[in-house]
Design a protein around this motif. Structure first.
Motif, PDB file in Angstrom:
ATOM      1  N   GLU A 120       3.135  15.911 -58.062  1.00 47.08           N
ATOM      2  CA  GLU A 120       2.380  15.773 -57.091  1.00 47.08           C
ATOM      3  C   GLU A 120       2.251  15.753 -56.186  1.00 47.08           C
ATOM      4  OE1 GLU A 120      -0.642  12.845 -59.945  1.00 47.08           O
ATOM      5  OE2 GLU A 120       0.995  11.530 -58.834  1.00 47.08           O
TER       6      GLU A 120
ATOM      7  N   TRP B 267      -8.568  12.823 -63.695  1.00 48.15           N
ATOM      8  CA  TRP B 267      -7.448  12.505 -62.903  1.00 48.15           C
ATOM      9  C   TRP B 267      -6.668  11.797 -63.753  1.00 48.15           C
ATOM     10  CZ3 TRP B 267      -9.558  15.645 -59.743  1.00 48.15           C
ATOM     11  CH2 TRP B 267      -9.286  16.044 -58.058  1.00 48.15           C
TER      12      TRP B 267
ATOM     13  N   ARG C 238      -4.619   9.625 -66.649  1.00 47.62           N
ATOM     14  CA  ARG C 238      -3.477   8.976 -67.474  1.00 47.62           C
ATOM     15  C   ARG C 238      -3.660   9.543 -68.949  1.00 47.62           C
ATOM     16  NH1 ARG C 238      -2.764  10.657 -61.870  1.00 47.62           N
ATOM     17  NH2 ARG C 238      -0.825  10.254 -60.895  1.00 47.62           N
TER      18      ARG C 238
ATOM     19  N   GLN D 178       1.381  15.257 -65.183  1.00 46.17           N
ATOM     20  CA  GLN D 178       0.800  15.424 -63.452  1.00 46.17           C
ATOM     21  C   GLN D 178      -0.179  16.088 -63.339  1.00 46.17           C
ATOM     22  OE1 GLN D 178       1.604  12.581 -62.710  1.00 46.17           O
ATOM     23  NE2 GLN D 178       3.318  11.714 -62.799  1.00 46.17           N
TER      24      GLN D 178
ATOM     25  N   PHE E 261      -2.325  17.496 -58.239  1.00 48.14           N
ATOM     26  CA  PHE E 261      -1.980  16.620 -56.269  1.00 48.14           C
ATOM     27  C   PHE E 261      -3.127  15.271 -57.539  1.00 48.14           C
ATOM     28  CE2 PHE E 261      -5.145  20.031 -56.486  1.00 48.14           C
ATOM     29  CZ  PHE E 261      -6.787  18.478 -55.476  1.00 48.14           C
ATOM     30  N   GLU E 262      -3.148  14.518 -56.319  1.00 49.13           N
ATOM     31  CA  GLU E 262      -3.648  13.194 -55.530  1.00 49.13           C
ATOM     32  C   GLU E 262      -5.137  12.969 -56.123  1.00 49.13           C
ATOM     33  OE1 GLU E 262      -2.800   9.888 -56.920  1.00 49.13           O
ATOM     34  OE2 GLU E 262      -0.377   9.935 -57.032  1.00 49.13           O
ATOM     35  N   ILE E 263      -6.080  12.166 -56.348  1.00 47.76           N
ATOM     36  CA  ILE E 263      -7.310  12.930 -56.279  1.00 47.76           C
ATOM     37  C   ILE E 263      -7.457  12.151 -54.129  1.00 47.76           C
ATOM     38  CG2 ILE E 263      -7.789  10.476 -56.163  1.00 47.76           C
ATOM     39  CD1 ILE E 263     -10.272  11.161 -58.063  1.00 47.76           C
ATOM     40  N   HIS E 264      -7.375  11.497 -53.485  1.00 50.00           N
ATOM     41  CA  HIS E 264      -7.465  11.554 -52.278  1.00 50.00           C
ATOM     42  C   HIS E 264      -7.509  12.621 -51.644  1.00 50.00           C
ATOM     43  CE1 HIS E 264      -3.092   9.946 -51.999  1.00 50.00           C
ATOM     44  NE2 HIS E 264      -3.571  10.622 -51.302  1.00 50.00           N
ATOM     45  N   HIS E 265      -6.503  13.544 -51.814  1.00 48.13           N
ATOM     46  CA  HIS E 265      -5.880  14.699 -51.169  1.00 48.13           C
ATOM     47  C   HIS E 265      -7.240  16.167 -50.730  1.00 48.13           C
ATOM     48  CE1 HIS E 265      -1.874  14.106 -50.553  1.00 48.13           C
ATOM     49  NE2 HIS E 265      -1.319  13.615 -50.870  1.00 48.13           N
TER      50      HIS E 265
ATOM     51  N   THR F 113     -13.254   9.076 -62.913  1.00 46.90           N
ATOM     52  CA  THR F 113     -12.510   9.824 -61.873  1.00 46.90           C
ATOM     53  C   THR F 113     -14.084  11.357 -61.347  1.00 46.90           C
ATOM     54  OG1 THR F 113     -10.941  11.496 -63.682  1.00 46.90           O
ATOM     55  CG2 THR F 113     -11.588  12.209 -61.390  1.00 46.90           C
TER      56      THR F 113
END
Length: 316
Positions: A58, A96, A98, A108, A111-115, A136
């Motif tokens: 990620e 997103w 897990r 994975q 990328f992280e959702i905040h991106h 999500t």
């Protein structure tokens, strides 16, 4: 009068003619296959998956600047995609999570959702947990609209979207230069087993004379030809995994059928999805892609297959 979409855009919903042609025979029945009980999904797949380390990285994505007439496509994993045009950011089946209840995510997200960039529109193809993840969606919602099939709206009304559009097959929603159409598929849409009123389908996203088709979930069915006749599809995002499900029901295409669907759609580029993230069938995680590439070579379309890496945007 058009309904307000946001402060600066409007929505128009319309249904094309003879839209009922492909409404029949698209829902898969709930009866398990004949030999479903001869294998044990718990011991053969679920329990081993618990001890499998998640793979993938990620990293902060580098979203490109999109020029007029271009698309940028970013695969997040499974059936989740970010589609960017010069004017809009569209998120499809964002997930997103897990875990899908007891099913572990084995790759994975890209990328992280905040991106994520600011999202203008969200599309959800159906209510299954791997496509409609409420946690999500709640994190993504920022008073923008969301489009779902008929019967799915009550699952997303309370998550923070400013308007929920429920559409039936061949109906469209227009956001400025962006046109979204729901297409049939051969699947099922129940959130729970007795929950059979919910719709399901795929989406055609059209902008600047170019069209992307996100199939959602589907077994192979003759309707792909009609979708290709109604829409001039350039890029087809097609599922290739979970074709050996524990129930033994035919609810997903196998890779060879995805190639057949691609040819019937008359698309220019095939992007495989719905594989390698959650192990939802007995087939090994790496089998769908190898089978797809083998069949694509046999069919002479190997150069038309775009295998994406999670989190890495591609401009087309």
């Amino acid at each position: 009068m058009p309904t307000p979409f946001s402060k600066k855009t409007n929505v128009v919903r319309q249904a094309s003619d003879n839209g009922a042609r492909t409404k029949k025979s698209t829902r898969v029945g709930l009866r398990p296959g004949m030999a479903w009980h001869r294998r044990n999904f718990l011991t053969q797949v679920l329990i081993p998956s618990l001890f499998t380390k998640r793979s993938g990285d990620e990293a902060a994505p580098r979203f490109p600047k999109i020029r007029p007439g271009e698309y940028a496509i970013t695969w997040i994993g499974h059936a989740s995609f970010l589609i960017q045009t010069h004017d809009y950011n569209v998120l499809i089946d964002p997930n997103w999570a897990r875990w899908l209840k007891v099913i572990k995510r084995l790759k994975q997200p890209g990328f992280e959702i905040h991106h994520l960039p600011d999202i203008d529109l969200v599309l959800v193809t159906h209510a299954h947990f791997d496509h409609l993840d409420r946690r999500t969606l709640r994190r993504i919602a920022s008073d923008q609209p969301i489009v779902v099939p008929v019967g799915v709206g009550n699952l997303v009304h309370d998550l923070g979207f400013n308007i929920v559009h429920e559409v039936d097959y061949w109906q469209t929603v227009q956001l400025g230069s962006l046109k979204i159409s729901l297409t049939p598929c051969h699947h099922w849409g129940a959130r729970f087993l007795a929950d059979l009123h919910r719709g399901f389908g795929g989406f055609v996203i059209e902008a600047n004379g170019r069209a992307i088709f996100h199939c959602g979930d589907s077994a192979y069915f003759p309707g792909f030809k009609e979708i290709g006749e109604r829409h001039d599809i350039e890029i087809a995002l097609l599922p290739i995994g979970a074709y050996d499900p524990p129930s033994g029901r035919e609810v997903h295409m196998n890779p060879e059928e995805a190639v057949q669907a691609f040819l019937e759609l008359r698309a220019k580029k095939l992007v495989p999805m719905h594989y390698g993230t959650f192990r939802l069938g007995y087939e090994p995680l790496d089998e769908p892609l190898s089978r797809l590439l083998s069949r694509a070579r046999e069919a002479g379309i190997h150069d038309d297959v775009l295998v994406m890496t999670e989190g890495q945007p591609v401009v087309l």
